[in-house]
Scaffold this motif. Structure first.
Motif, PDB file in Angstrom:
ATOM      1  N   LEU A 127       0.630  -1.280  -0.123  1.00 41.83           N
ATOM      2  CA  LEU A 127      -0.231   0.018  -0.359  1.00 41.83           C
ATOM      3  C   LEU A 127       0.653   1.432   0.323  1.00 41.83           C
ATOM      4  O   LEU A 127       1.907   1.647   0.655  1.00 41.83           O
ATOM      5  CB  LEU A 127      -0.831   0.591   1.263  1.00 41.83           C
ATOM      6  CG  LEU A 127      -2.105  -1.064   1.255  1.00 41.83           C
ATOM      7  CD1 LEU A 127      -2.603  -0.962   2.575  1.00 41.83           C
ATOM      8  CD2 LEU A 127      -2.670  -1.266   0.558  1.00 41.83           C
ATOM      9  N   PHE A 128       0.995   2.644  -0.686  1.00 45.44           N
ATOM     10  CA  PHE A 128       1.283   3.366  -0.992  1.00 45.44           C
ATOM     11  C   PHE A 128       0.418   4.917  -0.329  1.00 45.44           C
ATOM     12  O   PHE A 128      -0.279   4.754  -0.468  1.00 45.44           O
ATOM     13  CB  PHE A 128       2.001   3.634  -2.603  1.00 45.44           C
ATOM     14  CG  PHE A 128       2.701   2.646  -3.026  1.00 45.44           C
ATOM     15  CD1 PHE A 128       4.025   2.525  -2.768  1.00 45.44           C
ATOM     16  CD2 PHE A 128       2.208   1.531  -3.503  1.00 45.44           C
ATOM     17  CE1 PHE A 128       5.141   1.771  -3.637  1.00 45.44           C
ATOM     18  CE2 PHE A 128       2.907   0.406  -4.107  1.00 45.44           C
ATOM     19  CZ  PHE A 128       4.709   0.991  -4.184  1.00 45.44           C
ATOM     20  N   PHE A 129       1.700   5.935  -0.042  1.00 49.58           N
ATOM     21  CA  PHE A 129       0.588   6.602   0.447  1.00 49.58           C
ATOM     22  C   PHE A 129       1.152   7.895   0.358  1.00 49.58           C
ATOM     23  O   PHE A 129       2.774   8.247  -0.002  1.00 49.58           O
ATOM     24  CB  PHE A 129       0.902   6.728   1.868  1.00 49.58           C
ATOM     25  CG  PHE A 129      -0.234   5.603   2.770  1.00 49.58           C
ATOM     26  CD1 PHE A 129      -1.279   5.344   3.394  1.00 49.58           C
ATOM     27  CD2 PHE A 129       0.755   4.144   2.332  1.00 49.58           C
ATOM     28  CE1 PHE A 129      -1.300   4.462   3.636  1.00 49.58           C
ATOM     29  CE2 PHE A 129      -0.209   3.167   3.318  1.00 49.58           C
ATOM     30  CZ  PHE A 129      -1.287   3.452   4.187  1.00 49.58           C
ATOM     31  N   ASP A 130       0.434   9.049  -0.029  1.00 48.11           N
ATOM     32  CA  ASP A 130       1.094  10.391  -0.429  1.00 48.11           C
ATOM     33  C   ASP A 130       1.181  11.507   1.080  1.00 48.11           C
ATOM     34  O   ASP A 130      -0.001  11.014   1.763  1.00 48.11           O
ATOM     35  CB  ASP A 130      -0.479  10.562  -1.443  1.00 48.11           C
ATOM     36  CG  ASP A 130       0.679  12.204  -1.630  1.00 48.11           C
ATOM     37  OD1 ASP A 130       1.579  12.749  -1.595  1.00 48.11           O
ATOM     38  OD2 ASP A 130      -0.394  12.836  -1.774  1.00 48.11           O
ATOM     39  N   PHE A 131       2.314  12.125   1.440  1.00 56.61           N
ATOM     40  CA  PHE A 131       2.014  12.564   2.113  1.00 56.61           C
ATOM     41  C   PHE A 131       1.681  14.009   1.897  1.00 56.61           C
ATOM     42  O   PHE A 131       2.384  14.560   1.251  1.00 56.61           O
ATOM     43  CB  PHE A 131       3.700  12.564   3.027  1.00 56.61           C
ATOM     44  CG  PHE A 131       3.589  11.127   3.460  1.00 56.61           C
ATOM     45  CD1 PHE A 131       3.346  10.985   4.922  1.00 56.61           C
ATOM     46  CD2 PHE A 131       3.838  10.374   2.897  1.00 56.61           C
ATOM     47  CE1 PHE A 131       3.106   9.174   5.361  1.00 56.61           C
ATOM     48  CE2 PHE A 131       4.300   9.027   3.103  1.00 56.61           C
ATOM     49  CZ  PHE A 131       3.863   8.648   4.788  1.00 56.61           C
ATOM     50  N   SER A 132       1.682  14.727   3.121  1.00 54.73           N
ATOM     51  CA  SER A 132       0.636  16.139   3.226  1.00 54.73           C
ATOM     52  C   SER A 132       0.751  16.870   4.556  1.00 54.73           C
ATOM     53  O   SER A 132       1.293  16.204   5.800  1.00 54.73           O
ATOM     54  CB  SER A 132      -0.195  17.042   2.733  1.00 54.73           C
ATOM     55  OG  SER A 132      -1.267  16.370   2.947  1.00 54.73           O
ATOM     56  N   SER A 133       1.624  17.955   5.183  1.00 56.64           N
ATOM     57  CA  SER A 133       1.113  18.956   6.013  1.00 56.64           C
ATOM     58  C   SER A 133       0.295  18.309   6.891  1.00 56.64           C
ATOM     59  O   SER A 133      -0.884  18.472   6.485  1.00 56.64           O
ATOM     60  CB  SER A 133       1.278  19.829   5.750  1.00 56.64           C
ATOM     61  OG  SER A 133       0.498  21.078   5.414  1.00 56.64           O
ATOM     62  N   ARG A 134       0.295  18.105   8.316  1.00 55.44           N
ATOM     63  CA  ARG A 134      -0.550  17.744   9.172  1.00 55.44           C
ATOM     64  C   ARG A 134      -1.617  19.218   9.561  1.00 55.44           C
ATOM     65  O   ARG A 134      -0.895  20.422  10.485  1.00 55.44           O
ATOM     66  CB  ARG A 134      -0.430  17.140  10.280  1.00 55.44           C
ATOM     67  CG  ARG A 134      -1.634  16.801  10.773  1.00 55.44           C
ATOM     68  CD  ARG A 134      -1.201  15.130  11.380  1.00 55.44           C
ATOM     69  NE  ARG A 134      -2.067  14.735  12.410  1.00 55.44           N
ATOM     70  CZ  ARG A 134      -2.325  13.473  12.173  1.00 55.44           C
ATOM     71  NH1 ARG A 134      -2.125  12.855  10.462  1.00 55.44           N
ATOM     72  NH2 ARG A 134      -3.589  12.718  11.960  1.00 55.44           N
TER      73      ARG A 134
END
Length: 315
Positions: A127-134
């Motif tokens: 499973l791949f994930f995209d990250f962004s600021s929280r």
């Protein structure tokens, strides 16, 4: 049409043959379904141990195909089995990576499953994930209810929710779509007293959202209702030309339903009844209907007597 006539002995032999055939079929089915098989089922992915400092968004659907090792009986009833419909995926590796390998977690996934029904493979395996600021956002709590009241009982005041707002954290894109957060549904039948309890908030459908607190205290006031009649003065509105207008009668009787708790304190100051002179000027009304434009909360007008008033305009 020819009818085959069988003797008593032949009928007994035929009955014995059919019985043996049925037993043989059942025995074959039982033996076949007791053998091990591999079959595929759809499972929803549930995330746990989400990273607290990184907001993430899955790049694939929230369901996977799980290949299960089990008996034919288990395969036969797998579509009717509502238990273990989710697969718990540990996201601790996302602190240093942007993907999770499911085959590396099969042992802990199967630890919660019954023996002899293990998952042997999952597709997709990674499973791949995209990250962004929280980001963080405060939104109001939205109360969800399904309440029926006992006869002559109803809600008698404003609902109190503590705390009124919850804090959600996650990707800015996801938070922009959220304007409130719903509670679990409060279900009450024939309610006849105040409801005061802690109610859980609905869980997040996205594993990258956190909600705090997880529950709120809710108070719904409930009281018995009864009728009360009060004389209320009628106020003339929209007299733009300042005519000298006399109305008859000057007061009307307003019958309403109200809670027993509010009953003793109600008086004419809590109400406003109006008659609109514009109906005479523009529509030629010869009498003016009376409307109640202000009344106590959670009260309901039953009738107004009289519903129309006479008027005289002095020029």
């Amino acid at each position: 049409m020819a009818i085959i006539k069988l003797s008593a002995i032949e009928r007994r032999r035929l009955s014995a043959f059919v019985t043996c055939l049925v037993l043989a079929i059942f025995a074959w089915l039982f033996t076949s379904l007791s053998n091990p098989y591999k079959y595929t089922v759809r499972r929803v992915v549930s995330f746990r141990n989400a990273p607290q400092k990184r907001a993430f968004h899955p790049l694939q659907p929230d369901t996977v195909n799980a290949i299960v090792q089990g008996t034919g009986w288990q395969m036969l009833f797998s579509k009717f089995d509502e238990d273990k419909k989710t697969i718990d995926v540990d996201l601790r590796t996302l602190d240093v990576k942007n993907y999770v390998v499911l085959s590396a977690q099969l042992r802990q996934i199967n630890a919660k499953r019954e023996v002899g029904r293990e998952i042997i493979a999952i597709n997709p395996d990674t499973l791949f994930f995209d990250f962004s600021s929280r980001t963080v956002k405060r939104v109001p709590v939205e109360l969800v209810t399904a309440i029926t009241y006992q006869k002559q009982f109803s809600q008698s005041g404003n609902v109190i929710i503590k705390p009124r707002y919850v804090t959600i954290s996650g990707p800015a894109e996801a938070l922009n779509r959220i304007t409130s957060w719903k509670t679990d549904t409060i279900k009450l039948n024939d309610a006849n007293e105040d409801f005061n309890a802690r109610v859980n908030l609905r869980g997040s459908k996205e594993g990258n959202l956190n909600v705090l607190p997880r529950s709120v205290r809710v108070n719904i006031p409930v009281d018995e209702y009864t009728e009360k009649t009060i004389e209320v003065p009628v106020k003339l509105v929209n007299n733009h030309n300042y005519y000298d207008v006399k109305i008859f009668p000057q007061k009307v009787k307003v019958t309403l339903t109200t809670s027993l708790g509010n009953y003793p304190d109600l008086n004419e100051d809590d109400f406003e009844a109006v008659a609109d002179l514009e109906l005479w000027r523009h529509s030629g009304y010869s009498v003016l209907p009376v409307k109640v434009t202000r009344l106590p909360s959670y009260s309901k007008v039953v009738k107004i007597e009289p519903q129309n008033i006479d008027f005289i305009i002095k020029k």
